[in-house]
Motif scaffolding. Sequence first.
Motif, short mmCIF file in Angstrom:
data_model
loop_
_atom_site.label_atom_id
_atom_site.label_comp_id
_atom_site.label_asym_id
_atom_site.label_seq_id
_atom_site.Cartn_x
_atom_site.Cartn_y
_atom_site.Cartn_z
N SER A 20 0.85 -1.18 0.00
CA SER A 20 0.00 0.00 0.00
C SER A 20 0.89 1.23 0.00
O SER A 20 1.96 1.23 0.61
N ALA A 21 0.45 2.28 -0.70
CA ALA A 21 1.25 3.49 -0.86
C ALA A 21 0.47 4.69 -0.35
O ALA A 21 -0.70 4.87 -0.71
N GLN A 22 1.13 5.52 0.46
CA GLN A 22 0.49 6.73 0.96
C GLN A 22 0.89 7.91 0.08
O GLN A 22 2.07 8.15 -0.17
N PHE A 35 -3.44 1.82 -4.01
CA PHE A 35 -2.64 0.76 -4.61
C PHE A 35 -1.64 1.43 -5.54
O PHE A 35 -2.00 2.36 -6.26
N PRO A 36 -0.38 1.01 -5.51
CA PRO A 36 0.60 1.66 -6.39
C PRO A 36 0.24 1.48 -7.86
O PRO A 36 -0.35 0.47 -8.24
N GLN A 95 10.59 0.52 -4.10
CA GLN A 95 11.32 1.65 -3.52
C GLN A 95 10.42 2.87 -3.48
O GLN A 95 9.65 3.10 -4.42
N LEU A 96 10.59 3.67 -2.46
CA LEU A 96 9.83 4.91 -2.30
C LEU A 96 10.44 5.98 -3.20
O LEU A 96 11.60 6.33 -3.04
N THR A 97 9.68 6.49 -4.18
CA THR A 97 10.18 7.58 -5.02
C THR A 97 9.23 8.77 -5.02
O THR A 97 9.69 9.90 -4.99
N GLU A 98 7.92 8.53 -5.04
CA GLU A 98 6.95 9.63 -5.11
C GLU A 98 6.02 9.70 -3.91
O GLU A 98 5.50 10.76 -3.59
N HIS A 99 5.78 8.57 -3.27
CA HIS A 99 4.84 8.52 -2.15
C HIS A 99 5.52 8.87 -0.84
O HIS A 99 6.75 8.86 -0.74
N SER A 100 4.72 9.16 0.20
CA SER A 100 5.25 9.43 1.54
C SER A 100 5.72 8.15 2.22
O SER A 100 6.69 8.14 2.95
#
Length: 141
Positions: A20-22, A35-36, A95-100
């Motif tokens: 899950s992506a914030q 959802f990413p 990997q986290l690139t755009e989400h919090s």
Amino acid sequence: MKKQIEVVGAVLIRDGAVLSAQRSPHMSLAGFWEFPGGKVEAGETPQVALAREMREELLCTVTIGDHIDTIRHEYNFGVVTLTTFYATLVEGEPQLTEHSELRWIPVPDLLNVEWADADVPTVKRVMRDRTPRPSEEMHNS
């Protein structure tokens, strides 16, 4: 007429938990979970768009599986059509690139975070489809 936005989302499940992506503060719907995935570009199928978005946004490779749902939701900024698919991680760790934040949330706990409205029907469907029924647990033991 409101802007029409076609987006795709991946339901990646590992060890009974869903990726899950914030959404980050600089995105619309900041702070909500999703959802990413991302926008479908002209000429792309939803599956091709989703594989591309996962490479670009999460730096990982996935195979796209079964279609889960297509939801149309009207927000104040436009009408979003979200198509979701099950996906399998093939290469790389997201990997986290755009989400919090990225979080693997156990299926029974999915509603413990605040999802973007367009994602909610898919969340509920995944919970329904992926939560063992008491009768199934008895037969499998």
